[in-house]
Design a protein around this motif. Sequence first.
Motif, PDB file in Angstrom:
ATOM      1  N   MET A 174     -39.049  12.347  32.894  1.00 56.36           N
ATOM      2  CA  MET A 174     -38.223  11.557  33.546  1.00 56.36           C
ATOM      3  C   MET A 174     -39.114   9.998  33.559  1.00 56.36           C
ATOM      4  O   MET A 174     -40.011  10.225  34.494  1.00 56.36           O
ATOM      5  CB  MET A 174     -37.446  11.821  34.471  1.00 56.36           C
ATOM      6  N   THR A 175     -38.724   8.935  33.277  1.00 55.08           N
ATOM      7  CA  THR A 175     -39.389   7.718  33.786  1.00 55.08           C
ATOM      8  C   THR A 175     -38.999   7.381  35.043  1.00 55.08           C
ATOM      9  O   THR A 175     -38.115   7.721  35.734  1.00 55.08           O
ATOM     10  CB  THR A 175     -38.809   6.490  32.991  1.00 55.08           C
ATOM     11  N   LYS A 176     -39.708   6.514  35.666  1.00 53.27           N
ATOM     12  CA  LYS A 176     -39.377   5.902  36.852  1.00 53.27           C
ATOM     13  C   LYS A 176     -37.990   5.077  36.873  1.00 53.27           C
ATOM     14  O   LYS A 176     -37.291   5.515  38.022  1.00 53.27           O
ATOM     15  CB  LYS A 176     -40.451   4.725  37.111  1.00 53.27           C
ATOM     16  N   ASP A 231     -35.336   5.874  35.212  1.00 60.11           N
ATOM     17  CA  ASP A 231     -34.448   7.113  35.048  1.00 60.11           C
ATOM     18  C   ASP A 231     -34.258   7.634  36.441  1.00 60.11           C
ATOM     19  O   ASP A 231     -33.310   8.038  36.873  1.00 60.11           O
ATOM     20  CB  ASP A 231     -34.895   8.092  33.963  1.00 60.11           C
ATOM     21  N   GLU A 232     -35.364   7.817  36.920  1.00 58.12           N
ATOM     22  CA  GLU A 232     -35.475   8.762  38.378  1.00 58.12           C
ATOM     23  C   GLU A 232     -35.014   7.780  39.431  1.00 58.12           C
ATOM     24  O   GLU A 232     -34.090   8.199  40.139  1.00 58.12           O
ATOM     25  CB  GLU A 232     -36.797   9.120  38.918  1.00 58.12           C
ATOM     26  N   GLN A 261     -30.794   7.752  38.991  1.00 55.20           N
ATOM     27  CA  GLN A 261     -30.198   8.971  38.712  1.00 55.20           C
ATOM     28  C   GLN A 261     -29.233   9.326  39.592  1.00 55.20           C
ATOM     29  O   GLN A 261     -29.047   8.958  40.871  1.00 55.20           O
ATOM     30  CB  GLN A 261     -31.323  10.277  38.668  1.00 55.20           C
ATOM     31  N   ASP A 309     -33.465   2.812  45.249  1.00 53.28           N
ATOM     32  CA  ASP A 309     -35.054   2.723  45.255  1.00 53.28           C
ATOM     33  C   ASP A 309     -35.363   1.528  45.809  1.00 53.28           C
ATOM     34  O   ASP A 309     -34.822   0.390  45.323  1.00 53.28           O
ATOM     35  CB  ASP A 309     -35.284   2.950  43.990  1.00 53.28           C
TER      36      ASP A 309
END
Length: 264
Positions: free
Chosen positions: A1-3, A5-6, A9, A23
């Motif tokens: 999982m890319t930054k 995508d994380e 999510q 984030d």
Amino acid sequence: MTKFDEATQAIRVDDTTYDVCLDPGYSVGGMLNGGYLMAVILRAVVDASPHAHPVSTTAQFHRSPTPGPARVQVETLKSGRTAAFSRATLIQNDTPYIETLITTATLPETSAAAYTSTPMALMPPLSECVRLPDPKPESGMTLNAQMEMHFDPPTVGWLQGTPTGVPEARAYFRLSEPQDPDPYILALAVDALPPVVFSAGTRGWAPTVDLTWHLRALPAPGWLTVLGSGRLITDGWFDEEVEVWDSQGKLVAQSRQLARVGRG
């Protein structure tokens, strides 16, 4: 999982509720970027939909959420074979922050346009474009570290005190971490440019009030070209229209937003 995508999510709690964690890496002057917030909401809506892609999104930004836990509440209004319609609300501390109406559908991986116009403006080659200076750590501009943008030089003349006098912004765009563009990255891209009023001679925070964007096609891998313009600045308000073109010269996203003229 890319930054990315994380960071976007959405974790299903039940049929209508998703937990999210906003984030702090996507802030502009301490405020979370609207495109990033739309991407978070869209993750939840697409998960709850029988269709794979968010083809139309209208978001009203009532107030600015802070980084940390929040939830997305999704209500299905109608679901059909070709499209589904949903209402989704971003809620933090039991307070609604963003209200959205979203249409989902399933787009083909590749398609040929029956008709397409040309871009609203032409970009110089990437090698002739410029990057903005890194912001000072105390500025709260953490969004810049998440993406790479190379600007058409005249449209960032405001940095040296030489704005063009026309509301405009143009740049090549991609995430800092290698990742092929997708609909969620396009949600970020349509709100990634500096406000077009900067080039018209106005500076300061320019909060979005309402933003509508359309996913027109799935983007090819590579750089995106993001073109922004405005039609009217008056009475403390301005509009901003954005086109996003992919590396194959295909129009993949369009947006229009209404925002307040910057303060500061």
